[in-house]
Design an enzyme around this catalytic site. Structure first.
Site, PDB file in Angstrom:
ATOM      1  N   CYS A 132      10.237  17.000   6.873  1.00  0.00           N
ATOM      2  CA  CYS A 132       9.638  16.785   5.563  1.00  0.00           C
ATOM      3  C   CYS A 132       8.849  15.489   5.628  1.00  0.00           C
ATOM      4  O   CYS A 132       9.280  14.527   6.264  1.00  0.00           O
ATOM      5  CB  CYS A 132      10.741  16.683   4.519  1.00  0.00           C
ATOM      6  SG  CYS A 132      10.265  15.850   3.022  1.00  0.00           S
TER       7      CYS A 132
ATOM      8  N   GLU B 123       7.547  20.958  11.123  1.00  0.00           N
ATOM      9  CA  GLU B 123       8.172  22.234  10.784  1.00  0.00           C
ATOM     10  C   GLU B 123       7.229  23.083   9.941  1.00  0.00           C
ATOM     11  O   GLU B 123       6.557  22.582   9.041  1.00  0.00           O
ATOM     12  CB  GLU B 123       9.479  21.993  10.007  1.00  0.00           C
ATOM     13  CG  GLU B 123      10.231  23.277   9.697  1.00  0.00           C
ATOM     14  CD  GLU B 123      11.588  23.013   9.070  1.00  0.00           C
ATOM     15  OE1 GLU B 123      11.816  23.470   7.948  1.00  0.00           O
ATOM     16  OE2 GLU B 123      12.397  22.329   9.716  1.00  0.00           O
TER      17      GLU B 123
END
Length: 524
Positions: A380, A414
């Site tokens: 994140c 990600e």
């Protein structure tokens, strides 16, 4: 402001209705985009409607008055349509026309299958029904979008690419320095705990994320965790912003998305946060009382980088649970692609701060798994809105790759990336790769040569991201049996202009970081 005909009093607008709503665009001109009514409330005997503008980002959702609604083009939803909620039970919100048509098509498919397989039995004698293989209706799998990986230099002939000036025009490379950075968020749904009751660390995890144990508590800390959001469980609550305003230090922030803060705090006009420990408080008086007791003047954890006023702190999600959870709650206000959860054990958080006489003020952060099987070096990443469009996003990305270089690995963020996240990463990848290509020097009068693997090793950018960036810049060409990279004058000039604007850079000499082997349980 244009007022609609006063026939709204005779027509009841319900959740799920669609109609044009007046709003200002970027040029401050009036426009009437189609919007869906998500919620209705009454304040001081006046009705307010929470609308989502179709095909617009959710951060633009807002409460509007009746005067901004075009009642002449009102579309009613079907009464029997229901929306699934988080726990799998049906909700009460009527669906939109598109969802209705989709359900109708699925219902027709299932009826056709039933008609084909069901046969009427003959009287007096039972005949064996011939076994027919019924093909199931194809269902498109929901695969998160990933950066396309071209079928390029995989063979021996493509191991090297020559770099030389272009003889034809190629697209101009423009810097995307001004794009704010909001990428993926920390995963799992975060459900607020009832007041006065403590939550267990794994309360948001699913069965596949927890290790086997009889009482539901993991027998050992988890070392991995996926941050991908399952959007199929979205309900009407999580589609609406629930926090009006956040005061963080000297900044007041308007949240963009839902964040699962405790229910009793969502009705407050302002939610106050301690800018050092990120604890949330309901009033300014409570915050002032808290500041007399809070000893922190920087994020908890180890300071692993400092240059000028910029510092980075490494925070272990297991050792500093409260801070990590509060950080995730704040970040979710500005992240839509991911959900959050209380189990922060498998993650490390790297918080970037700016220093002044009062302390270290949070600018942004990124998180990463302690052990990633997919070579993710970022789970994140977020730059807080007051610091966006100032180059801090690229600094966070550059720092994540510096850590990968120290670890001796290649990394990638990600997936899926948000739209703004993809722009920020593409801009960083483009500038980093072009920097290497332009520094290459001819060898014995011949064109300089470099392989995709060499670029990946130098930058710690994963090979697939290198290839996709070269394709995006349209640099790869096939010439006389080999792949070549052509750098046009436009691309070179555009890159030089972009690098002149990029003042903030990571200095590897200022990084004091020793990677840990998280496979050893003693490190936990």
């Amino acid at each position: 402001m244009t007022k609609m005909a006063d026939n709204s009093s005779s027509v009841e607008i319900v959740e799920g209705c669609r109609l044009p709503v007046l709003r200002k665009n970027q040029e401050h001109e009036d426009e009437w985009p189609l919007a869906e009514i998500l919620s209705v409330k009454e304040v001081s005997s006046r009705k307010l409607y929470y609308v989502h503008y179709i095909d617009f980002n959710k951060r633009l959702d807002e409460w509007v008055t009746t005067e901004r609604l075009d009642m002449k083009k009102l579309q009613f939803p079907k009464k029997d349509a229901k929306t699934p909620t988080k726990n799998g039970l049906s909700g009460s919100r009527p669906s939109s026309p598109e969802r209705d048509r989709e359900r109708e098509r699925e219902r027709e498919k299932s009826l056709d299958l039933n008609v084909q397989t069901a046969t009427a039995p003959s009287r007096g004698k039972t005949l064996p029904t011939p076994k027919r293989k019924v093909e199931p209706a194809p269902v498109a799998p929901q695969v998160p979008p990933v950066i396309p990986v071209p079928s390029l230099p995989s063979s021996a002939e493509a191991t090297q690419a020559a770099v030389f000036p272009a003889v034809r025009e190629t697209p101009t490379f423009k810097s995307r320095e001004d794009h704010e950075l909001t990428t993926n968020g920390n995963a799992r749904r975060l459900i607020p705990a009832p007041p006065g009751r403590k939550r267990k660390a794994n309360c948001g995890g699913t069965d596949e994320d927890s290790q086997d144990s009889s009482d539901g508590i993991p027998s050992a800390p988890r070392m991995t965790g996926s941050l991908v959001s399952d959007r199929s469980h979205d309900d009407i609550v999580t589609r609406m912003k629930n926090i009006e305003c956040i005061e963080l230090g000297r900044h007041r922030l308007k949240p963009w998305y839902f964040s699962p803060y405790p229910q009793e705090l969502t009705s407050l006009p302002i939610l106050y946060l301690c800018e050092f420990c990120l604890k949330y408080l309901k009033s300014l008086k409570c915050l002032q009382r808290h500041l007399t007791k809070c000893n922190l003047r920087h994020p908890p954890g180890n300071e692993i980088y400092r240059k000028g006023t910029i510092s980075f702190f490494e925070i272990d999600g297991r050792k500093n649970k409260n801070y990590s959870q509060n950080l995730c709650l704040l970040a979710k206000c500005f992240l839509d692609h991911k959900t959050l959860y209380y189990d922060t054990d498998p993650f490390l958080f790297y918080v970037m701060t700016e220093y002044d006489s009062k302390g270290f003020h949070i600018v942004g952060y990124f998180s990463k798994e302690k052990e990633s099987t997919e070579d993710y070096n970022v789970a994140c990443i977020l730059t807080l809105p007051p610091y966006q469009r100032r180059g801090y996003g690229k600094l966070l990305i550059e720092f994540s790759y510096e850590l990968s270089k120290v670890e001796g690995k290649t990394g990638t963020p990600e997936k899926p990336l948000s739209d703004l996240g993809l722009l920020s990463y593409r801009s960083y990848w483009s500038q980093t790769i072009l920097e290497i290509l332009m520094d290459l020097k001819p060898d014995n009068g011949e064109r300089p040569q470099i392989t995709i693997n060499e670029i990946s090793e130098i930058t710690s950018v994963k090979k697939e991201d290198v290839i996709s960036t070269l394709q995006y810049l349209n640099l790869i060409n096939y010439y006389k049996g080999q792949y070549i990279l052509t750098l046009s004058e436009d691309i070179v000039e555009g890159h030089e202009r972009a690098m002149q604007k990029r003042h903030l850079r990571i200095d590897p000499k200022c990084l004091h970081f020793t990677p840990k082997d998280w496979s050893k349980r003693g490190k936990w």
